[in-house]
Design an enzyme around this catalytic site. Structure first.
Site, mmCIF file in Angstrom:
data_model
loop_
_atom_site.group_PDB
_atom_site.id
_atom_site.type_symbol
_atom_site.label_atom_id
_atom_site.label_comp_id
_atom_site.label_asym_id
_atom_site.label_seq_id
_atom_site.Cartn_x
_atom_site.Cartn_y
_atom_site.Cartn_z
ATOM 1 N N GLU A 53 0.880 -1.178 0.000
ATOM 2 C CA GLU A 53 0.000 0.000 0.000
ATOM 3 C C GLU A 53 0.907 1.213 0.000
ATOM 4 O O GLU A 53 1.634 1.437 0.969
ATOM 5 C CB GLU A 53 -0.857 0.033 1.276
ATOM 6 C CG GLU A 53 -1.697 -1.190 1.503
ATOM 7 C CD GLU A 53 -2.979 -1.166 0.697
ATOM 8 O OE1 GLU A 53 -3.286 -0.124 0.087
ATOM 9 O OE2 GLU A 53 -3.651 -2.201 0.660
ATOM 10 N N CYS A 87 -1.378 9.277 3.536
ATOM 11 C CA CYS A 87 -1.331 8.863 2.139
ATOM 12 C C CYS A 87 -2.562 9.378 1.414
ATOM 13 O O CYS A 87 -2.547 9.590 0.211
ATOM 14 C CB CYS A 87 -1.231 7.357 2.032
ATOM 15 S SG CYS A 87 -2.431 6.535 3.054
#
Ligand code: NDP
Length: 509
Positions: free
Chosen positions: A264, A298
């Site tokens: 990720e 993120c």
């Protein structure tokens, strides 16, 4: 929260060695985890695991695997439910550790603990769902389709959601029957140790989870390359993620399986503000998405794409709203912008701001001078008239720096929005049903939000994760996540036996 902060304060500076097979394992070297709000303050002295200790952790996890694999899934899920209960009881204390170790403002720290609780509850329930084999029986034949764990899973986590991400990846691994090695980020090692405390307190068997603090570049290769590791679950930067993906593909001597790597990674997330957007909501949504936790998410918004007719009004209001944010140490209840994580991030972001002055018009530069001797503070910065191809509009910065881009119309806005190598989050503020429908179809990101901020995905309600360079793997907190940690098997039995089963007498005939 005040009480919890006061209760944790005298505990700062303790030592956190690795824990392998349920035993603490002293290390020859340590490193200090510092409070980014007050950089003189040592939050913990962390064991710096050696390569040898990394190998021992893998060996212990391998030994523990068969018994854990064969443990009733409902029992495995129960450990997670109990961990959730315990975290609920320790909610403020665990959040207080995040305030000190990661400079997370109170509300964000609390949200991270809440997310950890959600992962335990959700993955526990998901395991119960997956535990029932799918049957397709016909007369004379029984068919069973079911899932089995993969083996030893190495979990490598970032510091920005210090408990939730480590907890999510680890609980997914163990609830499905794998054994796991947790490698927290250096900057959030103490919180990793707190999570390990929770796992130990609920009685998770010793070899099932190891806590392995250390330096990624030192122990990372030993963990990733080991032939007994079945899977690597990674969340972090693009560079390290691509490296892990490459290394995982390599088959090493003695290895009898193909490793699976989940990664990720980052984002360069955009919010489009349409001509008819509600400006109050849009300004608030962009500010929260861009500067929450100083942009160190993120999912953070780092590009805002404005339709021509609203450009000037929006920029003026955005600047004023950003000016109202209070820069303060994370424990301050009024803090809306705390410090960035460490000295490296501080230097890197300031250098990026300097470089960006050649790529856009600096319309807002906050001032962090008053706190510069205290911690690693970078105030919000906003650049307007940024070209879509500029590095300011293409590279992840992971700090409080927002690029404003102009779009002629919605076509152009979508072209800019989709025009990076990432595809993690995105947003639109609009009151036009037609435009909303179009953006839903054409803005290709993992998590798209309409008329709200683009951070703060909730487990189960908004499964989270992206594609393109934002990563490989199914969404965390979603219905497919656990499937990545298991191997599907099918067993078919012909139940139309012919003749008699041979017994001892029969074979002697
Ligand atoms: P890093 O990639 O620097 O570090 C992540 C982890 O990898 C740390 O535990 C680190 O250890 C470890 N590591 C570093 N080098 C190696 C190596 N050679 N081998 C094995 N492990 C290694 O990321 P950050 O911690 O700085 O996190 C920020 C990044 O994470 C951003 O890019 C952000 O976008 C991304 N992120 C993505 C999310 C998503 O869901 N898509 C969610 C949250 C963050 P050490 O600390 O010791 O260096």
């Amino acid at each position: 929260m005040d009480n919890a902060l006061a209760q944790v304060m005298p505990q700062l500076g303790r030592t956190y060695p690795p824990i392998v097979n349920g035993q603490t394992a002293p290390t020859a070297a340590t490193f200090d985890s510092l409070n980014p709000s007050h950089r003189q303050q040592i939050v913990g002295r962390c064991g710096r695991a050696s390569v040898e200790q990394a190998r021992e952790a893998i060996a212990a996890a391998k030994t523990a695997f068969p018994a854990w694999r064969d443990t009733d899934p409902a029992k495995r899920a129960d450990y997670l439910f109990r961990a959730a209960q315990l975290m609920r009881r320790r909610r403020f204390e665990l959040a207080a550790w995040q305030v000190y170790e990661c400079g997370k403002p109170r509300r964000e720290a609390d949200a991270d603990v809440a997310e950890s609780i959600d992962y335990c509850e959700f993955y526990g329930r998901e395991m119960l769902r997956l535990a029932t084999p799918r049957r397709r029986d016909v007369p004379g034949e029984e068919n069973s389709y079911f899932y089995e764990p993969r083996g030893v899973v190495v979990v490598i986590a970032p510091w920005n959601f210090p408990m939730a991400i480590l907890c999510g990846m680890t609980t997914a691994a163990v609830v499905t029957g794998n054994t796991a090695i947790m490698k927290p980020a250096e900057q959030s090692t103490v919180i990793g140790a707190k999570l390990m405390e929770v796992f130990q307190e609920v009685g998770l068997p010793g070899g099932v989870v190891a806590f392995l603090p250390g330096i990624g570049e030192e122990i990372g290769p030993a963990l990733i390359e080991h032939s007994d590791v079945a899977m690597i679950a990674f969340t972090g930067s693009r560079g390290v993620g691509l490296h892990i993906n490459r290394e995982a593909a390599e088959v090493r001597p003695g290895q009898q399986h193909i490793k699976r790597a989940l990664a990720e990674l980052g984002g360069k997330n955009a919010i489009i503000v349409d001509e008819d957007a509600d400006m109050d909501e849009a300004v608030q949504g962009v500010v929260a998405s861009a500067f929450g936790y100083v942009g160190q998410k993120c999912s953070a918004c780092s590009r805002v794409i404005l339709l021509e007719s609203v450009h000037d009004t929006f920029v003026a209001r955005l600047v004023e709203a950003t000016r109202s944010l209070k820069l303060a140490p994370a424990e301050d209840p009024g803090c809306s912008v705390g410090p960035v994580i460490d000295a490296d991030a501080h230097q890197r972001i300031l250098a990026t701001i300097e470089k960006s002055k050649g790529e856009g018009r600096l319309v807002y530069a906050g001032d962090a001078d008053s706190l510069k001797d205290e911690g690693y503070y970078v105030a919000p910065h906003i650049f307007a008239d940024v070209s879509p191809s500029a590095s300011l509009a293409q590279e992840e910065i992971f700090g409080p720096v927002l690029a404003v881009l102009r779009a002629r119309d919605l076509d152009h806005a979508l072209e800019i929005a989709n025009g990076t190598s990432y595809a993690l989050t995105g947003g639109l503020f609009s009151r036009s049903p037609e435009h909303i429908a179009r953006v839903k179809r054409e803005f290709r990101v993992g998590n798209l939000y309409i008329n709200r901020k683009i951070t703060g995905a909730l487990v189960d309600r908004q499964p989270f994760g992206g594609f393109k360079m934002s990563g490989i793997g199914s969404k965390a907190g979603g219905p497919d996540y656990l499937l990545q940690f298991v191997l599907p098997r099918t067993i078919t039995e012909n139940t139309l036996r012919r003749g008699f089963a041979p017994d001892v007498g029969a074979t002697e005939l």
